[in-house]
Write an enzyme that holds these catalytic residues in place. Sequence first.
Site, short mmCIF file in Angstrom:
data_model
loop_
_atom_site.label_atom_id
_atom_site.label_comp_id
_atom_site.label_asym_id
_atom_site.label_seq_id
_atom_site.Cartn_x
_atom_site.Cartn_y
_atom_site.Cartn_z
N ASN A 198 113.84 -16.10 110.33
CA ASN A 198 112.82 -15.09 110.54
C ASN A 198 111.50 -15.52 109.91
O ASN A 198 110.42 -15.37 110.52
CB ASN A 198 113.26 -13.75 109.97
CG ASN A 198 112.28 -12.64 110.30
OD1 ASN A 198 111.98 -12.39 111.47
ND2 ASN A 198 111.79 -11.95 109.28
N GLU A 199 111.55 -16.06 108.70
CA GLU A 199 110.34 -16.55 108.03
C GLU A 199 109.71 -17.70 108.81
O GLU A 199 108.49 -17.82 108.90
CB GLU A 199 110.67 -16.97 106.60
CG GLU A 199 111.04 -15.80 105.69
CD GLU A 199 111.77 -16.22 104.42
OE1 GLU A 199 111.85 -15.38 103.50
OE2 GLU A 199 112.26 -17.36 104.35
N ASP A 264 119.24 -17.64 97.72
CA ASP A 264 119.15 -18.08 96.32
C ASP A 264 120.16 -19.19 96.04
O ASP A 264 119.85 -20.18 95.36
CB ASP A 264 119.43 -16.90 95.37
CG ASP A 264 118.37 -15.81 95.44
OD1 ASP A 264 117.30 -16.07 96.00
OD2 ASP A 264 118.62 -14.72 94.92
#
Length: 481
Positions: A198-199, A264
């Site tokens: 999405n980014e 992360d």
Amino acid sequence: MDLARLQHLNKARVLVVGDVMLDRYWLGDTGRISPEAPVPVVKVSSLEDKAGGAANVAKNVAHLDGKVGLLGLIGQDDIGQTLERILESENIHSQLVSVTGLPTIAKMRVISRHQQVVRLDLEETFTQAHSRLLLEKLQQVIDDYDYVLFSDYNKGALSAIQEMITVAKAAGKVVLVDPKSSDFSIYKGADFITPNLNEFKLAGGEVKSEEALTVSARKLLAEAGVDAMLLTRSEQGMSLISQTEKHHFAAQVREVSDVTGAGDTVIATLTTMLGAGMDAKDAVEVANIAAGIAVSKLGAATVTPEELSQKLGQYLIENGEHYQAPLDDVHQHIAFAKRNGERIVFTNGCFDILHAGHVKYLAQAKAMGDKLVVGLNNDESISRLKGADRPINPLDERAMVLSALASVDWVIPFGSEAEGDTPAELIAQLSPDILVKGGDYKVSEIAGAEHVLSTGGRVEVLDFLNGCSTSNIIKKAQATE
């Protein structure tokens, strides 16, 4: 893949810089609707506080045995103090900068029956002036690290990231960024960025075909002045793309429980593996495997070297290698598991020649909890207990065979004549939740049982598999000579 690098994870010196936060969970059952409003009433039975945001990235590095520092912004409040205590317990060298007038960012969730009922966010955006305080701190500590990892959650701590990257590159550091901005040019100079799909699309990436994706990724890298992109693509896996190379890694097939914090885990694992000396392709392959493990757990989970080793088992077999956690790190791994709420099972023995009875027994022991620790008599101890012609196999080989079993998480040697060759002192150090012993024993006869019971644990006695014993195997072998 150079799996020997797994033995050097503690060589990775990583500084995480970014938006830190506290993840707070209220957990309880619900059985009625509030008379005040049409909402469920949750009777809170427990509270859990965990490191979140960039702090969770640092926690992932620490759980992989990397030496990790953390820079971030907190408020002058109780939540910030709680976060600092958590970071200290996680073996993270944090240097958080407290600012006046703004709260420590906190995400507070109410959980009932494994479902999130509501989330409450306590946050305000930090300013450019606050970010420059982090820049000053970065300049002070940069020489202590080899890798700088920027974890951007768009909360303001990295408003000065362009200057931060310039400082890191001038100091000769490898820079990785988990981006949040759709303008990748603010990360100019970075060695790696790790956007999700999405980014990537928000930044202008094309996904209508594999060729279009690759071309647009390289265009974005060139325009931004970034060397390489690790594009995480959810169920499609992940791709490592630079101007000259592209490597794709299929998603690991596991049951997905929670994708929280998977990004992360990816960037923390990538950085730690690079810090241990792996090349980029191998480091991404390990990061992909780590992501598959992380999403099979609930919450923002971490991955341990042992879990990676088990998942990498096929590689290990093919290459004749095997990972064993350095003994100095094992106690820390166990402490991490306890803080994650995992139940620790302990058993012990000589395990001189591993046989079917041992394998069944260890599997039964593991099934009683979450992690199994095996105390292993050292060679001198076995000689005192079994005779001068034992052990047949030396300690290192016995430990390697045991730690290769799926049921075994850690192997710790023990045995001294002064302690009567019992694991009582080791058990007192570890304080397992469950102590398991095989054979015809009364609980009062088992070394360490008194300590385990006194700390609220339990002791279990299991039957051995009939006809299986090391002594019988040795006798049969001698009879055929």
